[in-house]
Write an enzyme that holds these catalytic residues in place. Sequence first.
Site, PDB file in Angstrom:
ATOM      1  N   CYS A 106      80.797  81.715 -46.348  1.00  0.00           N
ATOM      2  CA  CYS A 106      81.552  82.401 -45.285  1.00  0.00           C
ATOM      3  C   CYS A 106      80.807  83.628 -44.789  1.00  0.00           C
ATOM      4  O   CYS A 106      81.159  84.204 -43.778  1.00  0.00           O
ATOM      5  CB  CYS A 106      82.925  82.799 -45.798  1.00  0.00           C
ATOM      6  SG  CYS A 106      82.817  84.061 -47.060  1.00  0.00           S
ATOM      7  N   GLU A 125      91.016  71.111 -54.390  1.00  0.00           N
ATOM      8  CA  GLU A 125      91.057  69.740 -54.928  1.00  0.00           C
ATOM      9  C   GLU A 125      89.685  69.065 -54.816  1.00  0.00           C
ATOM     10  O   GLU A 125      89.492  67.957 -55.298  1.00  0.00           O
ATOM     11  CB  GLU A 125      92.148  68.916 -54.226  1.00  0.00           C
ATOM     12  CG  GLU A 125      91.918  68.634 -52.746  1.00  0.00           C
ATOM     13  CD  GLU A 125      92.366  69.768 -51.822  1.00  0.00           C
ATOM     14  OE1 GLU A 125      92.361  70.939 -52.237  1.00  0.00           O
ATOM     15  OE2 GLU A 125      92.688  69.469 -50.654  1.00  0.00           O
ATOM     16  N   GLU A 174      83.295  77.579 -36.258  1.00  0.00           N
ATOM     17  CA  GLU A 174      82.523  77.826 -37.480  1.00  0.00           C
ATOM     18  C   GLU A 174      81.930  76.483 -37.908  1.00  0.00           C
ATOM     19  O   GLU A 174      82.667  75.547 -38.209  1.00  0.00           O
ATOM     20  CB  GLU A 174      83.458  78.365 -38.575  1.00  0.00           C
ATOM     21  CG  GLU A 174      82.759  78.646 -39.883  1.00  0.00           C
ATOM     22  CD  GLU A 174      83.714  79.088 -40.992  1.00  0.00           C
ATOM     23  OE1 GLU A 174      84.876  78.643 -41.015  1.00  0.00           O
ATOM     24  OE2 GLU A 174      83.280  79.880 -41.849  1.00  0.00           O
ATOM     25  N   PHE A 198      86.462  75.226 -51.508  1.00  0.00           N
ATOM     26  CA  PHE A 198      85.474  74.437 -52.262  1.00  0.00           C
ATOM     27  C   PHE A 198      84.132  75.143 -52.407  1.00  0.00           C
ATOM     28  O   PHE A 198      83.323  74.773 -53.254  1.00  0.00           O
ATOM     29  CB  PHE A 198      85.251  73.066 -51.582  1.00  0.00           C
ATOM     30  CG  PHE A 198      84.331  73.124 -50.390  1.00  0.00           C
ATOM     31  CD1 PHE A 198      82.951  73.096 -50.552  1.00  0.00           C
ATOM     32  CD2 PHE A 198      84.838  73.240 -49.100  1.00  0.00           C
ATOM     33  CE1 PHE A 198      82.095  73.163 -49.443  1.00  0.00           C
ATOM     34  CE2 PHE A 198      83.999  73.317 -48.000  1.00  0.00           C
ATOM     35  CZ  PHE A 198      82.620  73.277 -48.171  1.00  0.00           C
TER      36      PHE A 198
HETATM   37  P1  NAD Z   1      90.303  74.884 -46.672  1.00  0.00           P
HETATM   38  O1  NAD Z   1      91.116  75.818 -45.859  1.00  0.00           O
HETATM   39  O2  NAD Z   1      90.172  73.477 -46.209  1.00  0.00           O
HETATM   40  O3  NAD Z   1      90.893  74.797 -48.163  1.00  0.00           O
HETATM   41  C1  NAD Z   1      91.179  75.964 -48.905  1.00  0.00           C
HETATM   42  C2  NAD Z   1      92.415  75.746 -49.753  1.00  0.00           C
HETATM   43  O4  NAD Z   1      93.538  75.529 -48.891  1.00  0.00           O
HETATM   44  C3  NAD Z   1      92.313  74.531 -50.667  1.00  0.00           C
HETATM   45  O5  NAD Z   1      92.808  74.888 -51.933  1.00  0.00           O
HETATM   46  C4  NAD Z   1      93.177  73.474 -49.992  1.00  0.00           C
HETATM   47  O6  NAD Z   1      93.852  72.652 -50.908  1.00  0.00           O
HETATM   48  C5  NAD Z   1      94.172  74.295 -49.185  1.00  0.00           C
HETATM   49  N1  NAD Z   1      94.486  73.660 -47.896  1.00  0.00           N
HETATM   50  C6  NAD Z   1      93.663  72.917 -47.118  1.00  0.00           C
HETATM   51  N2  NAD Z   1      94.286  72.542 -45.994  1.00  0.00           N
HETATM   52  C7  NAD Z   1      95.519  73.054 -46.045  1.00  0.00           C
HETATM   53  C8  NAD Z   1      96.637  73.036 -45.157  1.00  0.00           C
HETATM   54  N3  NAD Z   1      96.600  72.383 -44.003  1.00  0.00           N
HETATM   55  N4  NAD Z   1      97.750  73.689 -45.518  1.00  0.00           N
HETATM   56  C9  NAD Z   1      97.799  74.364 -46.677  1.00  0.00           C
HETATM   57  N5  NAD Z   1      96.780  74.422 -47.554  1.00  0.00           N
HETATM   58  C10 NAD Z   1      95.658  73.776 -47.249  1.00  0.00           C
HETATM   59  O7  NAD Z   1      88.874  75.560 -46.857  1.00  0.00           O
HETATM   60  P2  NAD Z   1      87.570  74.939 -47.495  1.00  0.00           P
HETATM   61  O8  NAD Z   1      87.050  73.877 -46.578  1.00  0.00           O
HETATM   62  O9  NAD Z   1      87.815  74.589 -48.913  1.00  0.00           O
HETATM   63  O10 NAD Z   1      86.600  76.211 -47.460  1.00  0.00           O
HETATM   64  C11 NAD Z   1      85.808  76.544 -46.340  1.00  0.00           C
HETATM   65  C12 NAD Z   1      86.437  77.645 -45.526  1.00  0.00           C
HETATM   66  O11 NAD Z   1      86.711  78.769 -46.339  1.00  0.00           O
HETATM   67  C13 NAD Z   1      85.514  78.157 -44.428  1.00  0.00           C
HETATM   68  O12 NAD Z   1      86.253  78.368 -43.256  1.00  0.00           O
HETATM   69  C14 NAD Z   1      85.005  79.491 -44.972  1.00  0.00           C
HETATM   70  O13 NAD Z   1      84.622  80.425 -43.998  1.00  0.00           O
HETATM   71  C15 NAD Z   1      86.215  79.962 -45.711  1.00  0.00           C
HETATM   72  N6  NAD Z   1      85.869  80.952 -46.715  1.00  0.00           N
HETATM   73  C16 NAD Z   1      86.205  82.232 -46.460  1.00  0.00           C
HETATM   74  C17 NAD Z   1      85.858  83.210 -47.368  1.00  0.00           C
HETATM   75  C18 NAD Z   1      86.225  84.640 -47.118  1.00  0.00           C
HETATM   76  O14 NAD Z   1      86.217  85.417 -48.074  1.00  0.00           O
HETATM   77  N7  NAD Z   1      86.539  85.020 -45.894  1.00  0.00           N
HETATM   78  C19 NAD Z   1      85.171  82.875 -48.538  1.00  0.00           C
HETATM   79  C20 NAD Z   1      84.854  81.537 -48.765  1.00  0.00           C
HETATM   80  C21 NAD Z   1      85.211  80.572 -47.842  1.00  0.00           C
END
Ligand code: NAD
Length: 508
Positions: free
Chosen positions: A291, A186, A391, A159
């Site tokens: 991140c 989503e 985090e 997101f």
């Molecule tokens: P998230 O893991 O909750 O969601 C990311 C995606 O995974 C979404 O499309 C979601 O639908 C899907 N998802 C969520 N839970 C899932 C599950 N249990 N099983 C399978 N798919 C699932 O992440 P977020 O809250 O949207 O984003 C924040 C996180 O992303 C933070 O931890 C941040 O550090 C990380 N992030 C990392 C980078 C990087 O390049 N390392 C960049 C941006 C964000």
Amino acid sequence: MSVLRRSFASVIENKLLIKDKWVSSKASKWFDVKDPATQEVVARVPQCTQSEFDQAVSSAKETFKTWRNVPVLTRLRYMRKYLDLLNANLENLAGIITRENGKVLADSRGDVIRGIEVVEHTLSFGSLLQGESMENLAKDLDTYSYRHPLGVCAGITPFNFPAMIPLWMYPVAAACGNTYVLKPSEKVATTCEKMGELFLEAGFPHGVLNIVHGGKDTVDMICKHPDIKAISFVGGNDAGTYIHQQGSHYGKRVQSNMGAKNHVIVLPDADKEDAINALVSSVFGATGQRCMALSVIVLVGETKSWIPDLVAKSKTLKVGPGNDPKTDVGPLNAAGLKERVESLIASGVSEGAKLLLDGRGVKVNGFEKGNFVGPTIFADVNVNQKIYKEEIFGPVMTIMTVDTLEEAIELINRNPNGNGTSIFTSSGSSARKFQREIEAGQVGINVPIPVPLPMFSFTGNKGSFRGDLNFYGKGAINFFTQWKTITSRWKEENSEKYKLSTAFPTMK
Ligand code: NAD
């Protein structure tokens, strides 16, 4: 209704893009997207059905048959048009991001611009997609390797960067000759729909990009579908580990960028004002939801006397809705995230860290229901506290103090994450020691957010990354292509013919 442009009503029903059609899902489950500043529902995102998902993959598979044969310069001409359209729609996209993600408008513009830069870089792929060749490796024998696209690739995005992170994926994949199925978060799906409209408007053949929606159910469909060859994931550790395991189990190439805990070392010889401004901006920008935010400040030696200045500077930041140009710190993306951040702050207090600035309970006039948490600062943080181990992904600065650079480096190297880190110093030798000894993938020297531009790759490591081929830059060319190596023998007229022999041929 035009295929290319849809009018966005006040509550948007997010549609699937399957080949040339924006399709209303027959979903029985929907996710509400709320404006983070007001809790007003702004969009409804469907959990797509298996049959809708299969149609999106079929569309990508069918289109791959022709798209892979489109000459690279023709592919890049579509990309140039797309670049123009993204630039022309910058304000519109930034407005959508602020509405669904909550970040301040200036930051939303940055989100789009950093993504546009990746698209811009694809224009140089004519050179980067070249293969390798060598002649006369044996009598009459030449060898050459081509980079071929993989087929249908899929992307799963978080997101926090509704434009930039999807733009790390499908334009790069398409420039390499692949077709795509994108599943946006989503929580912020409308930005991708708008970018999808512009993609069609740029003239890309229908089916090069398809968009599906949903949560974990859609992720499982992606991991299991036999026609998907590669998955790009960016998000948290739980989902990223799961997707890397599942995708690999089903035989796909997977790159998984995950969570972080980024430290910054401040040495006494640093330019104080420069460092304090950079640190406060890095920790509280995007309300701590980046991140690459440098959320753990490691003050070395006498810089511990800078703590009151860090607190004073942080207090000057204005909390408010993202669309107010005076706002520095917008709301967190969702009410659940606000609760989580506040409970982590409470754990910091109960575990003995010193709360110097408390952002809980901040009031924003006219936006009483918003997910606001103001800048928060803890000193006396140690490695056993939850606020260090997890985090936080919110506007919380955690300050630790050490006596030497060596101690600071050791602290960072013990942390399981390896996304990014920085040092503030005016000493070249300290900076060089840090750069060589530090165990993290993206290193800044007097830089608050060391995210590389797209001619390099995004190179988080340790627990922050799974896979071996990085996002954008040359890493992405490797991820989105596979090699085909041809060894050919064209005999000169007087060359010897093969003799009958069952021995393994060796070069002579
Ligand atoms: P998230 O893991 O909750 O969601 C990311 C995606 O995974 C979404 O499309 C979601 O639908 C899907 N998802 C969520 N839970 C899932 C599950 N249990 N099983 C399978 N798919 C699932 O992440 P977020 O809250 O949207 O984003 C924040 C996180 O992303 C933070 O931890 C941040 O550090 C990380 N992030 C990392 C980078 C990087 O390049 N390392 C960049 C941006 C964000």
